[in-house]
Design a protein around this motif. Structure first.
Motif, PDB file in Angstrom:
ATOM      1  N   LYS A  24       0.816  -1.207   0.000  1.00 54.99           N
ATOM      2  CA  LYS A  24       0.000   0.000   0.000  1.00 54.99           C
ATOM      3  C   LYS A  24       0.854   1.263   0.000  1.00 54.99           C
ATOM      4  CE  LYS A  24      -3.985   2.103   2.054  1.00 54.99           C
ATOM      5  NZ  LYS A  24      -5.037   1.999   3.026  1.00 54.99           N
ATOM      6  N   LEU A  25       0.530   2.171  -0.942  1.00 54.61           N
ATOM      7  CA  LEU A  25       1.199   3.456  -1.071  1.00 54.61           C
ATOM      8  C   LEU A  25       0.237   4.562  -0.652  1.00 54.61           C
ATOM      9  CD1 LEU A  25       2.801   2.968  -4.588  1.00 54.61           C
ATOM     10  CD2 LEU A  25       3.922   2.701  -2.386  1.00 54.61           C
ATOM     11  N   ALA A  26       0.781   5.678  -0.212  1.00 52.43           N
ATOM     12  CA  ALA A  26      -0.036   6.814   0.227  1.00 52.43           C
ATOM     13  C   ALA A  26      -0.379   7.700  -0.967  1.00 52.43           C
ATOM     14  CB  ALA A  26       0.692   7.610   1.294  1.00 52.43           C
ATOM     15  N   VAL A  27      -1.131   7.163  -1.925  1.00 50.00           N
ATOM     16  CA  VAL A  27      -1.592   7.928  -3.090  1.00 50.00           C
ATOM     17  C   VAL A  27      -3.082   7.708  -3.259  1.00 50.00           C
ATOM     18  CG1 VAL A  27       0.620   7.860  -4.323  1.00 50.00           C
ATOM     19  CG2 VAL A  27      -1.026   6.043  -4.677  1.00 50.00           C
ATOM     20  N   LYS A  28      -3.729   8.702  -3.838  1.00 50.99           N
ATOM     21  CA  LYS A  28      -5.166   8.597  -4.093  1.00 50.99           C
ATOM     22  C   LYS A  28      -5.403   7.954  -5.451  1.00 50.99           C
ATOM     23  CE  LYS A  28      -6.258  12.597  -1.279  1.00 50.99           C
ATOM     24  NZ  LYS A  28      -6.818  13.943  -1.234  1.00 50.99           N
ATOM     25  N   GLY A  30      -6.195   7.525  -9.129  1.00 51.06           N
ATOM     26  CA  GLY A  30      -6.031   8.409 -10.268  1.00 51.06           C
ATOM     27  C   GLY A  30      -4.728   9.202 -10.271  1.00 51.06           C
ATOM     28  N   GLU A  31      -4.032   9.265  -9.151  1.00 53.37           N
ATOM     29  CA  GLU A  31      -2.758   9.988  -9.100  1.00 53.37           C
ATOM     30  C   GLU A  31      -1.658   9.166  -9.768  1.00 53.37           C
ATOM     31  OE1 GLU A  31      -1.618  11.081  -5.167  1.00 53.37           O
ATOM     32  OE2 GLU A  31      -3.289  12.464  -4.908  1.00 53.37           O
ATOM     33  N   THR A  32      -0.606   9.870 -10.216  1.00 53.57           N
ATOM     34  CA  THR A  32       0.520   9.178 -10.812  1.00 53.57           C
ATOM     35  C   THR A  32       1.676   9.101  -9.825  1.00 53.57           C
ATOM     36  OG1 THR A  32       1.382  11.210 -11.777  1.00 53.57           O
ATOM     37  CG2 THR A  32      -0.080   9.888 -13.157  1.00 53.57           C
ATOM     38  N   VAL A  33       2.465   8.049  -9.971  1.00 60.25           N
ATOM     39  CA  VAL A  33       3.607   7.799  -9.100  1.00 60.25           C
ATOM     40  C   VAL A  33       4.803   7.488  -9.996  1.00 60.25           C
ATOM     41  CG1 VAL A  33       4.491   6.352  -7.240  1.00 60.25           C
ATOM     42  CG2 VAL A  33       2.051   6.746  -7.431  1.00 60.25           C
ATOM     43  N   GLU A  34       5.986   7.986  -9.622  1.00 56.54           N
ATOM     44  CA  GLU A  34       7.202   7.671 -10.362  1.00 56.54           C
ATOM     45  C   GLU A  34       8.113   6.797  -9.511  1.00 56.54           C
ATOM     46  OE1 GLU A  34       9.309  10.863 -12.103  1.00 56.54           O
ATOM     47  OE2 GLU A  34       7.644  11.442 -13.387  1.00 56.54           O
ATOM     48  N   PHE A  35       8.714   5.809 -10.150  1.00 60.01           N
ATOM     49  CA  PHE A  35       9.629   4.897  -9.476  1.00 60.01           C
ATOM     50  C   PHE A  35      10.987   4.958 -10.163  1.00 60.01           C
ATOM     51  CE2 PHE A  35       5.415   2.953  -8.961  1.00 60.01           C
ATOM     52  CZ  PHE A  35       5.369   2.839  -7.585  1.00 60.01           C
ATOM     53  N   PRO A  36      12.083   4.921  -9.382  1.00 61.48           N
ATOM     54  CA  PRO A  36      13.394   4.813 -10.015  1.00 61.48           C
ATOM     55  C   PRO A  36      13.574   3.417 -10.601  1.00 61.48           C
ATOM     56  CG  PRO A  36      13.606   4.755  -7.637  1.00 61.48           C
ATOM     57  CD  PRO A  36      12.166   5.044  -7.937  1.00 61.48           C
ATOM     58  N   VAL A  37      14.389   3.324 -11.639  1.00 60.27           N
ATOM     59  CA  VAL A  37      14.557   2.078 -12.371  1.00 60.27           C
ATOM     60  C   VAL A  37      15.886   1.419 -11.988  1.00 60.27           C
ATOM     61  CG1 VAL A  37      14.773   1.093 -14.673  1.00 60.27           C
ATOM     62  CG2 VAL A  37      13.171   2.937 -14.267  1.00 60.27           C
ATOM     63  N   LEU A  38      15.831   0.131 -11.667  1.00 59.52           N
ATOM     64  CA  LEU A  38      17.041  -0.626 -11.358  1.00 59.52           C
ATOM     65  C   LEU A  38      17.703  -1.166 -12.622  1.00 59.52           C
ATOM     66  CD1 LEU A  38      15.719  -2.650  -8.316  1.00 59.52           C
ATOM     67  CD2 LEU A  38      17.081  -0.577  -8.274  1.00 59.52           C
ATOM     68  N   ALA A  39      16.886  -1.554 -13.613  1.00 59.18           N
ATOM     69  CA  ALA A  39      17.406  -2.077 -14.877  1.00 59.18           C
ATOM     70  C   ALA A  39      16.367  -1.871 -15.970  1.00 59.18           C
ATOM     71  CB  ALA A  39      17.751  -3.549 -14.756  1.00 59.18           C
ATOM     72  N   LYS A  61      -0.033   4.822 -12.765  1.00 61.95           N
ATOM     73  CA  LYS A  61      -1.269   5.469 -12.311  1.00 61.95           C
ATOM     74  C   LYS A  61      -1.950   4.557 -11.299  1.00 61.95           C
ATOM     75  CE  LYS A  61      -5.601   6.038 -14.352  1.00 61.95           C
ATOM     76  NZ  LYS A  61      -6.431   6.255 -15.532  1.00 61.95           N
ATOM     77  N   SER A  62      -2.384   5.129 -10.189  1.00 59.57           N
ATOM     78  CA  SER A  62      -3.038   4.360  -9.145  1.00 59.57           C
ATOM     79  C   SER A  62      -4.470   4.033  -9.561  1.00 59.57           C
ATOM     80  CB  SER A  62      -3.041   5.149  -7.840  1.00 59.57           C
ATOM     81  OG  SER A  62      -3.804   4.475  -6.865  1.00 59.57           O
ATOM     82  N   LEU A  63      -4.827   2.758  -9.459  1.00 58.93           N
ATOM     83  CA  LEU A  63      -6.185   2.315  -9.776  1.00 58.93           C
ATOM     84  C   LEU A  63      -7.030   2.121  -8.523  1.00 58.93           C
ATOM     85  CD1 LEU A  63      -5.363  -0.318 -12.542  1.00 58.93           C
ATOM     86  CD2 LEU A  63      -6.038   2.070 -12.842  1.00 58.93           C
ATOM     87  N   GLY A  64      -6.404   2.228  -7.348  1.00 63.58           N
ATOM     88  CA  GLY A  64      -7.149   2.088  -6.101  1.00 63.58           C
ATOM     89  C   GLY A  64      -6.457   1.155  -5.130  1.00 63.58           C
ATOM     90  N   ASP A  65      -7.014   1.112  -3.927  1.00 66.73           N
ATOM     91  CA  ASP A  65      -6.476   0.266  -2.871  1.00 66.73           C
ATOM     92  C   ASP A  65      -7.388  -0.930  -2.645  1.00 66.73           C
ATOM     93  OD1 ASP A  65      -4.441   2.112  -2.474  1.00 66.73           O
ATOM     94  OD2 ASP A  65      -5.535   3.191  -0.916  1.00 66.73           O
ATOM     95  N   GLY A  66      -6.867  -1.940  -2.005  1.00 73.09           N
ATOM     96  CA  GLY A  66      -7.666  -3.117  -1.693  1.00 73.09           C
ATOM     97  C   GLY A  66      -6.971  -3.962  -0.647  1.00 73.09           C
ATOM     98  N   TYR A  92      -3.036  -3.506  -0.265  1.00 73.58           N
ATOM     99  CA  TYR A  92      -2.224  -3.274  -1.459  1.00 73.58           C
ATOM    100  C   TYR A  92      -2.759  -2.080  -2.234  1.00 73.58           C
ATOM    101  CZ  TYR A  92      -5.992  -5.549  -4.077  1.00 73.58           C
ATOM    102  OH  TYR A  92      -7.207  -5.873  -4.624  1.00 73.58           O
ATOM    103  N   THR A  93      -1.940  -1.578  -3.146  1.00 74.63           N
ATOM    104  CA  THR A  93      -2.340  -0.547  -4.098  1.00 74.63           C
ATOM    105  C   THR A  93      -2.158  -1.136  -5.485  1.00 74.63           C
ATOM    106  OG1 THR A  93      -1.616   1.241  -2.641  1.00 74.63           O
ATOM    107  CG2 THR A  93      -1.861   1.775  -4.969  1.00 74.63           C
ATOM    108  N   GLU A  94      -3.182  -1.031  -6.314  1.00 75.53           N
ATOM    109  CA  GLU A  94      -3.087  -1.534  -7.677  1.00 75.53           C
ATOM    110  C   GLU A  94      -2.640  -0.401  -8.587  1.00 75.53           C
ATOM    111  OE1 GLU A  94      -5.452  -4.409 -10.785  1.00 75.53           O
ATOM    112  OE2 GLU A  94      -6.522  -3.610  -9.059  1.00 75.53           O
ATOM    113  N   LEU A  95      -1.611  -0.669  -9.395  1.00 76.71           N
ATOM    114  CA  LEU A  95      -1.030   0.332 -10.279  1.00 76.71           C
ATOM    115  C   LEU A  95      -1.078  -0.143 -11.718  1.00 76.71           C
ATOM    116  CD1 LEU A  95       2.230   1.100  -8.274  1.00 76.71           C
ATOM    117  CD2 LEU A  95       0.139   2.454  -8.282  1.00 76.71           C
TER     118      LEU A  95
END
Length: 141
Positions: A24-28, A30-39, A61-66, A92-95
């Motif tokens: 679970k992430l602290a996002v609402k 419809g919000e977008t989240v950026e992640f750094p890339v390992l490879a 993009k966050s699709l919601g929590d569950g 969890y958060t679905e992305l």
């Protein structure tokens, strides 16, 4: 194109259009989240970061929590009448992965280039102003 990202102390292999469930992430919704890339892996080449690939990120993009399926934790000790039954549902958060690409950093490179080019000039001027002092060692008796 595929990328490996890290979130919630876990690593995920993702491609554009994938839907993943992460801790679970602290996002609402419809919000977008950026992640750094390992490879990053392409059909022909791959790039592995140390620890992250510079200038690359994954946007999701966050699709919601569950909550996940219930996991039963049952503790039992024979012959002493100890039984403990508990359940747990992991949140969890679905992305949905929107893009894998480079981060746009406008005007960041020219500023760092000028700072680097001015640094040696400052050292040279300081050397010209300060007279050279010779170090002498006193003989110990």
């Amino acid at each position: 194109m595929k990328a490996i990202i890290e979130t919630g102390s876990k690593q995920y292999t993702v491609a554009v259009g994938d839907k993943i469930r992460v801790e679970k992430l602290a996002v609402k919704t419809g919000e977008t989240v950026e992640f750094p890339v390992l490879a990053v892996m392409d059909g022909k080449a791959s790039k592995i970061g140390t620890p992250h690939v510079a200038g690359t990120s994954v946007t999701a993009k966050s699709l919601g929590d569950g909550k996940g399926k219930k996991v039963i934790v049952f503790k039992y000790k024979p012959k002493i009448g100890y039984r403990n039954k508990r359940g747990h549902r992991q949140p969890y958060t679905e992305l949905e992965i929107i893009s894998i690409g480079a981060v746009v950093k406008a005007k960041a490179a020219p500023a760092s280039e000028t700072a680097v080019s001015e640094a040696p000039k400052a050292v040279e001027t300081a050397e010209k102003k300060a007279p050279a002092v010779e170090k002498t060692t006193a003989a110990k008796s």
